[in-house]
Design an enzyme around this catalytic site. Structure first.
Site, short mmCIF file in Angstrom:
data_model
loop_
_atom_site.label_atom_id
_atom_site.label_comp_id
_atom_site.label_asym_id
_atom_site.label_seq_id
_atom_site.Cartn_x
_atom_site.Cartn_y
_atom_site.Cartn_z
N ASN A 8 101.69 19.24 44.91
CA ASN A 8 102.34 20.42 45.46
C ASN A 8 101.33 21.12 46.37
O ASN A 8 100.41 21.77 45.88
CB ASN A 8 102.77 21.34 44.30
N LYS A 10 101.80 23.56 48.27
CA LYS A 10 102.10 25.00 48.39
C LYS A 10 102.02 25.44 49.87
O LYS A 10 102.35 24.65 50.75
CB LYS A 10 101.15 25.82 47.51
N HIS A 95 109.51 26.77 40.40
CA HIS A 95 108.06 26.96 40.21
C HIS A 95 107.79 28.42 39.82
O HIS A 95 108.43 29.34 40.33
CB HIS A 95 107.32 26.61 41.51
N GLU A 97 105.56 30.41 40.65
CA GLU A 97 105.21 31.31 41.75
C GLU A 97 106.48 31.83 42.42
O GLU A 97 106.55 33.00 42.84
CB GLU A 97 104.30 30.58 42.76
N GLU A 165 104.53 23.67 33.02
CA GLU A 165 103.43 24.33 33.73
C GLU A 165 103.19 25.71 33.11
O GLU A 165 103.83 26.69 33.53
CB GLU A 165 103.78 24.50 35.21
N GLY A 171 96.15 27.19 38.66
CA GLY A 171 95.11 27.69 39.56
C GLY A 171 93.99 28.43 38.86
O GLY A 171 93.19 29.11 39.52
N SER A 209 96.07 23.18 36.59
CA SER A 209 94.63 22.86 36.63
C SER A 209 94.31 21.42 36.25
O SER A 209 93.31 21.16 35.58
CB SER A 209 93.84 23.85 35.75
C1 PEP Z 1 101.05 24.16 40.46
O1 PEP Z 1 101.07 25.25 41.01
O2 PEP Z 1 102.09 23.48 40.38
C2 PEP Z 1 99.78 23.70 39.93
C3 PEP Z 1 99.82 22.84 38.96
O3 PEP Z 1 98.63 24.24 40.48
P1 PEP Z 1 97.09 23.88 40.10
O4 PEP Z 1 97.01 22.39 39.89
O5 PEP Z 1 96.31 24.35 41.26
O6 PEP Z 1 96.81 24.61 38.83
#
Ligand code: PEP
Length: 247
Positions: A8, A10, A95, A97, A165, A171, A209
Site C-alpha cells: 500500500n 498510500k 483502511h 486511515e 491491521e 507506521g 509495521s
Molecule cells: C498500512 O497502512 O496498511 C500499513 C500496514 O502500514 P505500515 O506497514 O507502514 O505500518
C-alpha cells in the site's frame, strides 16, 4: 492457498519513482519466481503508468479506495469500474486511515465492497482495533463487529481478503506478539464462517509495521495468509524481502 504480499503506497510517489519501483519489482519477479502473489497499490494518479510498467509481469495492481456507486456526480471520487478499467485486480477498502480521516463507517465500506464485487475486483477489507480498544480487552469484539457490518453476505473467497491491521501498529514500528496475531486471525477465520462461502480459502493478511526483519516471524503465525505492507513497500528490496518471507 497462495499467500499474498500487498504493498500500500498510500499518498506517496511521483511518476518517476513509482515507475522505477514497479520496474525494479517486475525485474526481480522475472528473475526469481516467487511462491506467493505480489500486489502493488499505488496512488490513483500512477495507476496507468504502473499498469504499463507491470504489463508483462506477474505482479498485480490494486487501488487504495473506490466509491460505492458505479458512476455519477461524486467529485474527486473514483469508481470500482474505473479501477478495473485501469488494470486493477484488487482494491483496499476500509483502511483505518480512511475510517479516521474520511469518517468511513462499516456501512460505507460494505457498499464499496459491493461495488468492487460488481466490477470484478477483489476487495481487501481492513479491520483492526485502536490501542485503547486493545487495552480495554475489546480487540476480538471490534474485529468481529467490523466484519459483520462491512461484509456483504455470501461472498466467494476470490472476492475478498481480510487484512488484520491493529491501528496502533500502523507506521509505528510496533507489532502485536505472534500469540496476539494468532488469536485475532483464528477469531477472524471463525467469524468468516457465517459470512463468506468458503472461509478456509479466504486470505487473512496481517498488516502493521511489517519489515524485512520481522516478516519471517509474522508470516509463520497460524492463519496468516500474507501481508499488507505500508512503509516498507516503498523500497523494492524491503518489499521483496517481505514477499520472500511470505512465500
Ligand atoms: C498500512 O497502512 O496498511 C500499513 C500496514 O502500514 P505500515 O506497514 O507502514 O505500518
Amino acid at each position: 492457498m497462495r499467500k499474498l504480499a500487498a504493498g500500500n503506497w498510500k499518498m506517496n510517489g511521483l511518476k518517476a519513482d513509482g515507475i522505477a519501483l514497479a520496474k525494479d519489482l517486475a525485474a526481480r519477479a522475472a528473475r526469481d519466481a516467487l511462491g506467493c502473489e505480489l500486489l502493488v497499490c499505488p496512488p490513483a494518479t500512477l495507476l496507468a503508468p504502473i499498469a504499463e510498467a507491470l504489463a508483462s509481469s506477474s505482479i498485480a495492481l490494486g487501488g487504495q479506495n473506490c466509491h460505492g456507486e458505479p458512476k455519477g456526480a461524486h467529485t474527486g471520487e473514483i469508481s470500482a469500474t474505473m479501477l478495473k478499467d485501469a488494470g486493477c485486480a484488487y482494491v483496499i477498502l476500509g483502511h483505518s486511515e480512511r475510517r479516521a480521516e474520511q469518517g468511513e463507517s462499516d456501512a460505507v465500506v460494505c457498499a464499496k465492497i459491493e461495488a468492487a464485487r460488481g466490477a470484478g475486483l477483489s476487495a481487501i477489507l481492513c479491520v483492526g482495533e485502536t490501542l485503547a480498544q486493545r487495552d480495554a480487552g475489546q480487540a476480538l469484539d471490534v474485529v468481529a463487529r467490523q466484519l459483520e457490518a462491512s461484509l456483504p453476505k455470501g461472498l466467494d473467497p476470490s472476492e475478498i481478503a481480510v487484512a488484520y491491521e491493529p491501528v496502533w501498529a500502523i507506521g509505528t514500528g510496533r507489532t502485536p506478539t505472534p500469540l496476539q496475531i494468532a488469536e485475532v486471525h483464528a477469531h477472524i477465520r471463525t467469524c468468516l464462517g457465517g459470512l463468506v462461502r468458503d472461509p478456509g480459502n479466504t486470505r487473512i493478511l496481517y498488516g502493521g509495521s511489517v519489515k524485512p526483519d520481522n516478516a519471517q516471524a509474522l508470516m509463520s503465525v497460524a492463519n496468516v495468509d500474507g501481508a499488507l505492507v505500508g512503509g516498507a513497500s516503498l523500497v523494492a528490496a524491503d518489499f521483496w524481502a517481505i514477499a520472500k518471507a511470505c512465500a
